[in-house]
Structures are given as structure tokens and as C-alpha cells.
Design an enzyme around this catalytic site. Structure first.
Site, PDB file in Angstrom:
ATOM      1  N   THR A 148       0.851  -1.207   0.000  1.00  0.00           N
ATOM      2  CA  THR A 148       0.000   0.000   0.000  1.00  0.00           C
ATOM      3  C   THR A 148       0.870   1.234   0.000  1.00  0.00           C
ATOM      4  OG1 THR A 148      -1.949  -0.910   1.097  1.00  0.00           O
ATOM      5  CG2 THR A 148      -1.631   1.417   1.369  1.00  0.00           C
ATOM      6  N   VAL A 185     -12.734  -5.886   0.029  1.00  0.00           N
ATOM      7  CA  VAL A 185     -12.370  -4.470   0.096  1.00  0.00           C
ATOM      8  C   VAL A 185     -11.623  -4.239   1.411  1.00  0.00           C
ATOM      9  CG1 VAL A 185     -13.252  -2.111   0.178  1.00  0.00           C
ATOM     10  CG2 VAL A 185     -14.366  -3.807  -1.289  1.00  0.00           C
ATOM     11  N   THR A 187      -1.256   1.727   6.433  1.00  0.00           N
ATOM     12  CA  THR A 187      -0.886   0.531   5.681  1.00  0.00           C
ATOM     13  C   THR A 187      -0.733  -0.630   6.638  1.00  0.00           C
ATOM     14  OG1 THR A 187       0.753  -0.554   4.299  1.00  0.00           O
ATOM     15  CG2 THR A 187       1.566   1.217   5.725  1.00  0.00           C
ATOM     16  N   GLY A 188      -1.322  -1.763   6.288  1.00  0.00           N
ATOM     17  CA  GLY A 188      -1.218  -2.919   7.162  1.00  0.00           C
ATOM     18  C   GLY A 188      -2.423  -3.821   6.995  1.00  0.00           C
ATOM     19  N   GLY A 208      -5.658  -4.735   6.743  1.00  0.00           N
ATOM     20  CA  GLY A 208      -6.809  -3.860   6.522  1.00  0.00           C
ATOM     21  C   GLY A 208      -8.013  -4.153   7.391  1.00  0.00           C
TER      22      GLY A 208
END
Ligand code: ASP
Length: 306
Positions: free
Chosen positions: A174, A203, A225-226, A228
Site C-alpha cells: 500500500t 475491500v 498501511t497494514g 486492513g
């Protein structure tokens, strides 16, 4: 007023032992180009929104990072990309999920914000908007990278053998950017291919406003980021702003709490970048590394990995 900009190119298991000097230099160069793309806008008095989109486009164009060119594959070997932008001055936001085709999904997220009355678009209508906006498209060859394909095969192989990875961070990536411009406005942008071997239609947090992307001039702009799913369940990005607003915490305190306690203690490996309304920057993460860079008006850009 002065400007501030921070960017990330993903967090996770980034071990120095796995890194060659050439690879490290390539990551540094890619991050430096993105910082420069964003700073060039801010230096000229441009808006935080223009700056974060310029920085994220530079990262999307760079095959090393999991967004745009270089995006990871779904379990079916396809690309489904998520992206979002948020404008802190108006709290307007735009995002797209599961798109394939536009070279720069972040520009499509911006088009949703600017050209529709909605916040999030998916499916064929999102692509029609991209075409109407005149955004360039690319084909599967453009988005293909061997290393992402190999990572997919490895992950599918492990699944087939019933092996569970002991490393939740190995699938991530990301890219994102946050900025404050010289007019005092904040903005955030995030873009991703998601997680390797994700289910088709999954998603992540990136296009969910308040989870992976958030901006409000009163407090801060955040891009995450990570893992989700955990960012979504802990509404990580807006939680940082809420802690500042309601508890009077500094940006650094609020971000540290969310990344270490909320995410870190709940299988939410990853990190965030954030800038507050005074131009302070913080970039905490709870895993081995996070590709990141930042610059403040009058100072030299800093690029870091570990
Ligand atoms: N947060 C992204 C997602 O879950 C992945 C990542 O940042 O590594 O889609």
C-alpha cells in the site's frame, strides 16, 4: 505558514537481511521521487490535495510498491485496486474499490470526490467515470510484476498444504501520502492492490474513510498501511483524530496509541503516516519496517525503511 509532507510505500516484514544494496537503493530512489513530486507542488504554494495525489501517483507508477503498477494479485490471479482521497478543509472525500484499468486509481478516487455527489464508487460505473474524466488506462501486462506473481503462487501453495503463515505482515503493501499546505489545509491519499491472494471482491481499509484514510483540518491527516481488516474494525485513521479532539492528545501520542495498542495488540500489523494542523509529522509502525519519507518546509527530505 509552512508546508509538511509524509509518504509511505507499505509496512511489514522488511528485514535488512533480505535486502540487497541494489534493492534498498531502488526503494530509496522510488520514495525520494514521490517526496519530490509532492513537495514540488507544496513549494509552489499548491494545495495539500494536489500534493498528496502527485506523491501517490509517483508511487503507483513505481512497480516496487503494491499500488497501481506493482499491485498484488487476488486468489484468482487478477488485480483489484482500492484508493481514496480526503480533503481536510471540507471533509470531502472520494474512493474506489476493486477497480482494474486506470493507471492511477488515486486519480479516480479524486474524480469521485470532485465529479459525483458520492463518496465511494465500485464496479462498471467507476470505470465509466474514469473514462469520462479522461484518465489513462493500462492493460494486464502493464500491471504484471513477476515478484507479485511469485508471492501469489507461494501463498496459494501454502494454503493448499494447509500451512498458516506465522507472519501476518508478509502479504502487505500500500502507498499513501499526507500533507499540510502553506494555506493550512490538510489532505490524505492512499492507494493499494490490497493483500496477496485476497478473495475476489474483498475491500480493505484503504477506500474506507476513517479506516485507512482520513483528513480534517481541525486535527490531522492520516494514511495507513497494514492488515486492513483490523484497521477497519478499529477505525484506525479517524480514531487518531478523535483522540486528539476529545482527549487533547498530541498527534504523536494519539498515533502511537492507535498503532501500538489498538492495532498492534489485535493482530493489526502495520503503520500509519500522519500530519497535524501545526505541520508536525509522525510515522509509527508496529512491525519490522515501513517504507517512508517526509519533508518539512526548509529542511532536507528524509527517507527511511527500518
Ligand atoms: N491495508 C491494505 C489492505 O488491507 C494492505 C496493506 O496496506 O498492506 O488492503
Amino acid at each position: 505558514m509552512t508546508y509538511s509532507l509524509a509518504i509511505h510505500g507499505g509496512a511489514g516484514t522488511i528485514l535488512k537481511s533480505n535486502m540487497t544494496p541494489e534493492k534498498e537503493a531502488a526503494y530509496h530512489a522510488g520514495l525520494a521521487r514521490a517526496v519530490e513530486a509532492g513537495e514540488a507542488v507544496l513549494r509552489e504554494g499548491g494545495s495539500a490535495m494536489d500534493a498528496v495525489v502527485a506523491a501517490v501517483c509517483a508511487l503507483e507508477d513505481e512497480p516496487l510498491f503494491n499500488a497501481g503498477r506493482g499491485a498484488v494479485f487476488t486468489s484468482e490471479g487478477k488485480h483489484e485496486m482500492d484508493a481514496a482521497v480526503m480533503d481536510g478543509s471540507s471533509r470531502r472525500a472520494g474512493s474506489v474499490a476493486g477497480v482494474f484499468g486506470p493507471r492511477n486509481p488515486v486519480k479516480l478516487a479524486r474524480a469521485v470526490m470532485e465529479r459525483t455527489e458520492h463518496v465511494t464508487l465500485i464496479g462498471p460505473n467507476a470505470l465509466i467515470l474514469a473514462k469520462d474524466t479522461g484518465l489513462p488506462f493500462a492493460d494486464t501486462d502493464y500491471f504484471f510484476t513477476q515478484s507479485r506473481w511469485d508471492a501469489l503462487q507461494e501463498t496459494l501453495g501454502m494454503r493448499e498444504r494447509g500451512e498458516v503463515s506465522d507472519d501476518p505482515a508478509r502479504r502487505h503493501g500500500t502507498v499513501g501520502a499526507v500533507a499540510r499546505d502553506i494555506h493550512g489545509n490538510l489532505a490524505a491519499a492512499t492507494s493499494t492492490g490490497g493483500m496477496t491472494a485476497k478473495a475476489p471482491g474483498r475491500v480493505g481499509d484503504t477506500p474506507m474513510i476513517g479506516a485507512g484514510t482520513f483528513a480534517d483540518n481541525q486535527t490531522c491527516a492520516v494514511s495507513g498501511t497494514g492488515h486492513g481488516e483490523v484497521f477497519i474494525r478499529w477505525t484506525a485513521a479517524s480514531e487518531i483524530a478523535a483522540r486528539m479532539r476529545h482527549r487533547g492528545e498530541t498527534l504523536e501520542q494519539a498515533a502511537e496509541y492507535v498503532v501500538i495498542n489498538d492495532l498492534g495488540n489485535n493482530d493489526g500489523s502495520g503503520g500509519i503516516i500522519a500530519v497535524d494542523c501545526d505541520g508536525n509529522i509522525t510515522m509509527p509502525f508496529n512491525c519490522e519496517g515501513m517504507y517512508r519519507g517526509s519533508v518539512r518546509d526548509g529542511s532536507t527530505p528524509e527517507i527511511k525503511i527500518y
